[in-house]
Structures are given as structure tokens and as C-alpha cells.
Design a protein around this motif. Sequence first.
Motif, mmCIF file in Angstrom:
data_model
loop_
_atom_site.group_PDB
_atom_site.id
_atom_site.type_symbol
_atom_site.label_atom_id
_atom_site.label_comp_id
_atom_site.label_asym_id
_atom_site.label_seq_id
_atom_site.Cartn_x
_atom_site.Cartn_y
_atom_site.Cartn_z
ATOM 1 N N ASP A 57 -16.792 -20.965 -24.273
ATOM 2 C CA ASP A 57 -16.795 -22.389 -24.548
ATOM 3 C C ASP A 57 -17.261 -22.712 -25.968
ATOM 4 O O ASP A 57 -17.898 -23.731 -26.200
ATOM 5 N N ARG A 58 -16.992 -21.824 -26.897
ATOM 6 C CA ARG A 58 -17.348 -22.091 -28.290
ATOM 7 C C ARG A 58 -16.172 -21.732 -29.174
ATOM 8 O O ARG A 58 -15.436 -20.786 -28.878
ATOM 9 N N VAL A 59 -16.020 -22.461 -30.244
ATOM 10 C CA VAL A 59 -15.007 -22.094 -31.212
ATOM 11 C C VAL A 59 -15.467 -20.851 -31.971
ATOM 12 O O VAL A 59 -16.616 -20.766 -32.404
ATOM 13 N N LEU A 60 -14.552 -19.884 -32.090
ATOM 14 C CA LEU A 60 -14.824 -18.649 -32.824
ATOM 15 C C LEU A 60 -14.055 -18.664 -34.132
ATOM 16 O O LEU A 60 -13.056 -19.374 -34.265
ATOM 17 N N LEU A 61 -14.496 -17.841 -35.058
ATOM 18 C CA LEU A 61 -13.765 -17.734 -36.317
ATOM 19 C C LEU A 61 -12.301 -17.400 -36.067
ATOM 20 O O LEU A 61 -11.404 -17.909 -36.724
ATOM 21 N N HIS A 110 -10.343 -18.316 -33.866
ATOM 22 C CA HIS A 110 -9.497 -19.434 -33.454
ATOM 23 C C HIS A 110 -8.737 -20.038 -34.627
ATOM 24 O O HIS A 110 -7.785 -20.781 -34.433
ATOM 25 N N GLY A 111 -9.181 -19.727 -35.829
ATOM 26 C CA GLY A 111 -8.492 -20.274 -36.984
ATOM 27 C C GLY A 111 -7.707 -19.247 -37.764
ATOM 28 O O GLY A 111 -7.269 -19.512 -38.880
ATOM 29 N N LEU A 144 -5.705 -21.380 -28.528
ATOM 30 C CA LEU A 144 -6.330 -22.683 -28.767
ATOM 31 C C LEU A 144 -5.264 -23.771 -28.792
ATOM 32 O O LEU A 144 -5.417 -24.848 -28.217
ATOM 33 N N PHE A 196 -7.129 -26.081 -46.449
ATOM 34 C CA PHE A 196 -7.470 -24.888 -47.220
ATOM 35 C C PHE A 196 -8.984 -24.805 -47.355
ATOM 36 O O PHE A 196 -9.631 -25.758 -47.782
ATOM 37 N N VAL A 197 -9.518 -23.637 -46.947
ATOM 38 C CA VAL A 197 -10.965 -23.445 -46.927
ATOM 39 C C VAL A 197 -11.323 -22.119 -47.585
ATOM 40 O O VAL A 197 -12.391 -21.563 -47.337
ATOM 41 N N ARG A 221 -1.529 -16.642 -42.796
ATOM 42 C CA ARG A 221 -2.527 -16.147 -41.840
ATOM 43 C C ARG A 221 -1.885 -15.305 -40.748
ATOM 44 O O ARG A 221 -0.888 -15.693 -40.169
ATOM 45 N N PRO A 264 -11.881 -13.932 -42.532
ATOM 46 C CA PRO A 264 -12.089 -15.371 -42.442
ATOM 47 C C PRO A 264 -11.954 -16.050 -43.805
ATOM 48 O O PRO A 264 -12.213 -15.436 -44.839
ATOM 49 N N ARG A 265 -11.548 -17.280 -43.788
ATOM 50 C CA ARG A 265 -11.479 -18.133 -44.982
ATOM 51 C C ARG A 265 -10.692 -17.474 -46.104
ATOM 52 O O ARG A 265 -11.136 -17.400 -47.248
ATOM 53 N N CYS A 299 -7.506 -18.530 -46.678
ATOM 54 C CA CYS A 299 -6.635 -19.571 -47.241
ATOM 55 C C CYS A 299 -7.161 -20.937 -46.852
ATOM 56 O O CYS A 299 -8.250 -21.047 -46.309
#
Lengths: 346, 346
Positions: B12-16, B18-19, B28, B67-68, B232, B343-344, B346
Motif C-alpha cells: 500500500d505504498r508507492v515505490l520508486l 511505480h514510476g 499502477l 521530468f525529474v 523509461r 531512478p530519476r 528522465c
Amino acid sequence: MIGCPLPHVEDDRVLLGHGAGGRLSAELLDTLVLPALTPGSTTATGPLEDAAVLPGDDGLVLTTDGFVVSPLFFPGGDIGALAVHGTVNDLAMRGAQPLALTVALVVEEGLRLSELGAVLASLGAAARDAGVPVVAGDTKVVNRGQADKLFITTTGVGRRVAGLSPSAAHARPGDAVLLSGPIGAHGTAVLSVRENLGFVSDVVSDTRPLHRLVRELAPLGADVHALRDPTRGGLAASLNEIARDSRVQVEIDERVLPVPAPVAAACDLLGLDPLHVANEGCLVAFVGRDSAARALRLMRSLPEGAHAVRIGEVTEGPPGRVVLRTLVGARRIVDLPLGEQLPRIC
Amino acid sequence: MIGCPLPHVEDDRVLLGHGAGGRLSAELLDTLVLPALTPGSTTATGPLEDAAVLPGDDGLVLTTDGFVVSPLFFPGGDIGALAVHGTVNDLAMRGAQPLALTVALVVEEGLRLSELGAVLASLGAAARDAGVPVVAGDTKVVNRGQADKLFITTTGVGRRVAGLSPSAAHARPGDAVLLSGPIGAHGTAVLSVRENLGFVSDVVSDTRPLHRLVRELAPLGADVHALRDPTRGGLAASLNEIARDSRVQVEIDERVLPVPAPVAAACDLLGLDPLHVANEGCLVAFVGRDSAARALRLMRSLPEGAHAVRIGEVTEGPPGRVVLRTLVGARRIVDLPLGEQLPRIC
């Protein structure tokens, strides 16, 4: 408009106020953003509008807005509904009905999926209520501590209602200034939960879509000169922007300015000026004097315009100036707020 | 495609992840995003494209991307140029040329104005180079520690090139699978600076606009079945998405897969599969077999397609499957990556 150079630039750091819709925002736009994105142009070359006309098709308009409100849920709304309403309303302020939305999420790792789900459900419901599909989206996740729960950017494409072409540059001397509903509720509601101010628990955000209200004004056609929804920077910022871009003086009357009593009480206590507090469900309309009564009737025919009032007019005087006739009959200048009174209000 | 339920949802938590554009992202989207935004529809009802056709005007397409990337500047590019290229390329993958961009910034309080200015200058230059105006924007500032320097969301509107209507659902048995250039550079370049890997200093991001390459393919018309830029999730994700949405099997050949030696070395050391590493300047094209040679010639006529190669074809086999013929002649399944390798990025 901005007056003498502000000291903040020398600090060479972004301040909260740079995002607040006031003088610092205008300065950032003029000195950094516009020169980079449109070299050779400045605000002097054209009005800054809530939405841009699509090159090659002046029937379509485009707008984008980031939403960083904290907390995610507040009395009367949440970041999901707000992200829809804010973008639908920016389209509406150019006389457009929404055709399609896109949604981009930046999510902090660790956010509860149930919380994200509730926001998305609200966003989806708000979009359906506004009659606009979400056609594209994107989700990025950043590590814990690299964002605060959730930021949402919505972009909207809209089609202009035939005959309507309002612009912040089209206000004219003699225009009536109309306001579709009371001011100050959104900012006060968000602040009340963020600061745990129980006494303002009866203030709820006015977040709502305004495109139907704008469509209702279609019969007035070109007599609708300027429309703006007074979000960041409040009514003061919207009036100043129109006064600047139309090169007119605007006078409003404090006696008829609709500030709900709980909002006034909260602002009083917090040292806020209701004119500077963000709204998310009302608009200010500049219409030709002879159309004012009809515009008010049309607006009042919808729930979101039930309390529409005439608050002032465009008068002879220095262009770019906004004047408030106070309760005691004095006149004072209404300035663009400098910076941030209420960070992360939308 | 996703197989058995993943354990992560119960957390029940967003994980890295998921993106990250892999299986968790797909989950997701399927379980949370699409049900909220388009009730009653799922991925089963239609392909997921890089850009959506505008309701009421199938000549216009719309896309949005956040973009992050961290750091903001990396070898070969920066977040500003990347934000333009990523969105221009998503439009191009639907066969469209960019008409207009919007830019929404979320800025962390305290970011140096000079750094923000450099990013915006790069963004502006990239937009001009791509021939697309930035027509609307928004800036929000959040407190220190509530964002990591700067996030940018760009949204693009594009007009489809007459005759081109590529879709992730249009790949067909017999199609040739073409790749416009080498893979793995972008993700490796970003990682190299983030992790201070001096030895990969000769790897630079491939970030660049691809709309001219797509325009070059216009003479092939409807023979261009599917286009995708493998960002990605890398080439593996793009091929899996097309295999899934077109219900075909895709086979590619490791011997012809262009992985630059420094990229291969870095991936080897870091335990990364180049097939999963993000790219920002190449595309994969599924074209009718008889058009393959001509498509390669057309792509190679432009610098961004100079190294275009045929990497495989659509074959008989289970729909949704991607197979790699390895250097030693074995065959292995190419899966959608589960979650976040980088992670991160783009």
C-alpha cells in the motif's frame, strides 16, 4: 509596474514568493522565463493570458498549471479536483470550453496508494463533471524526501465559444467590473487545515469549474472584454494584470465586495488581505457598461454565479492602477502582492 | 502480461519502481490510474500510446511528460533540453510534428536563479531548434526540502503528418523492426555523473528531437505501422508494449543490436541490461517488410538516423512475447523490467 528593483534578485536564489503570483512572480517571468523562452519578447509585447491560442488555429487554446497544494485534502476539495478546475477555468478565461486534459504526476516514494487512489478518483470525477476527458498522462516517482507527497500538472486544450474572445488587454474605459461570487474562501480553507485553525472550520474552498458560467455569457459576444479567475495573488492580482495589460484604471467599491464573514474574521486574525487570498471558483468579468445588467442576470441563472455582483468600473486615470473605494469613502491603491502570503495554496 | 499478482500492492505504498516504466508502472496504471480516470476502460480496451488523438480532431495529438532527472545537468544534456525532446518525441511517435509546447515548473525554494536560468535557456534553445514555440507556462515554488531542485512538466500539441498513423497496435506479422541508432547512452550517462563513475566519462546522452526522422518516413505512409522511442524501461519495454498492443511476437537479434562499447562496459559493471536502459534519442519502427530497405535509407539520410539498423522482425508465435536471439544462437524471452533500475533518469 514593478517599480524599483527588488532586493531579492541579488540573493540569486528562488524564493517562495517567486511562485506566489505577485510582484516576485512577475519579475521572475520578465527577467528569467520570457527572455529564455521567447528571446526578444517581454510582457511589453503582449498581454499575459491564462491560456494561449494555438498557433495556426485561433479556435483552440492551450493552458498548463502545476498544483502543489498542501495538504492534499482540504475542506471543500483536494488536489485532484483542484487540478481539473484550475485548468478548465484557465481555458474558460479565454472564452473556451474544455476539449481534453492531460495529467502528469510527480509522486513521492512511500505515498499511500490509497491516498493516491483517492486523489485520482476525485480528479476523474471532477473531469467527468466538467465534461472533459483525460486523454494522456504520465507518472514519475522520486525518492522519499525529494517531493512532498504529490504534485500534479494538468494541461488543457479548449475550443473557444463562437463570438467570445476575452483578453486581459481588452478592458476599456466605462466597462463594468463584475464578480461571480464571494472571495477568499479557498486560501482561507487550505490555511485553516494546514494551521489547525479550528475556528474557521466553516470555511470551505470554492473550487469549481467555471466554463458553464462563461458559456452562459456567449450571447454578449464581444461585449465580454476580459475574464480572469482570481487564483494566486487573489482579486488584487487579477485586477492589476487586467489594468496593466489593458492600460486602464480600475476602481472597485469595498462596500459591495463580497467577503463572507468567516473569511473576513480569519483574514483579520491572520493579517491577510482578502483581496490577496486565492480563489478557485469565481471569476471577474469586464463587460461593456450597457451589457452589465444582462451579464449579471445570465451569471445569476447558474448556481456558480448566483451571487454575482457588480464591484466597480473602469475609470479615467493612470493606466495600470487599481483603486479601492473603502467603507469610509477613502480611496486606496490596491497593489499586486509582493510575494508569498500563503505558500502552496494551489 | 503482468502475470501473478505482485506483492508490492499489499504494501500500500508507492515505490520508486511505480514510476520506472516497467511492470510496476503498468500495474499502477491498470489498477489505479485508468479505473479512476476512465471508469469501465482498461488497457484491454485500447493500446496505450505515447500521445493521444484530440477528441473531435484526429489530426491533432496531445502528450504530457514530467521530468525529474537528477542531476539537472548531465553529459550531453540537461533537464531543460530533455523536457523538450521527450515531449516532441512522444508526439513524433504518433506521426506528428510539434505545433506548441507548454512548460510547468515546480521549483524548490533556494535553487540558484542562475541554475534555473541555465535550464530555461537550454529549454528555449531546444524548442527553437525543434521549431516549436513555448506558448504557455506556470511556475510553482515549494519550500526547501519539499522538492529536489526542479521538476518540469512539458505538454505538446502536434499535427499528424498526412498519411502517417502509426500505433502500438498496428504491428503485423512479417514487419521488419528497425532501430534508428545505438541504445543505452542516456541512462548510462546520467548514472555516470550521479554515481561519479569517471570511467564512463565518454558516454553522453543521446537526447535529441526525432520528429524530423519521422517526417522523413512520410513517403512510406501506412507502411509505417508502429513507432516508439524507448525511454523509461528501455528497448525491452517498447518492444513488449508493441507486442502486447498488436498481439504479435517480436524477435530481435543480439548480434546486430547496436550497444556502444563504453555503454556495454558500464552496464556490465553495474549489472544493468542495456535493453532496459532509457534512451532519449532513438526510435524503434515497425514497417512492412517490403518497405524496410527504403525506410532504412530514409532514416540514414539524417544525422539522427545515420546508424539505423534492422534488428529483427515480427514472427509467428505467442502474442505479446519478445524474443532475443543471443550471440551464441540461443533464444531468450525479453521481459518488461519489473521496476526501477535507474531512478530519476528522465
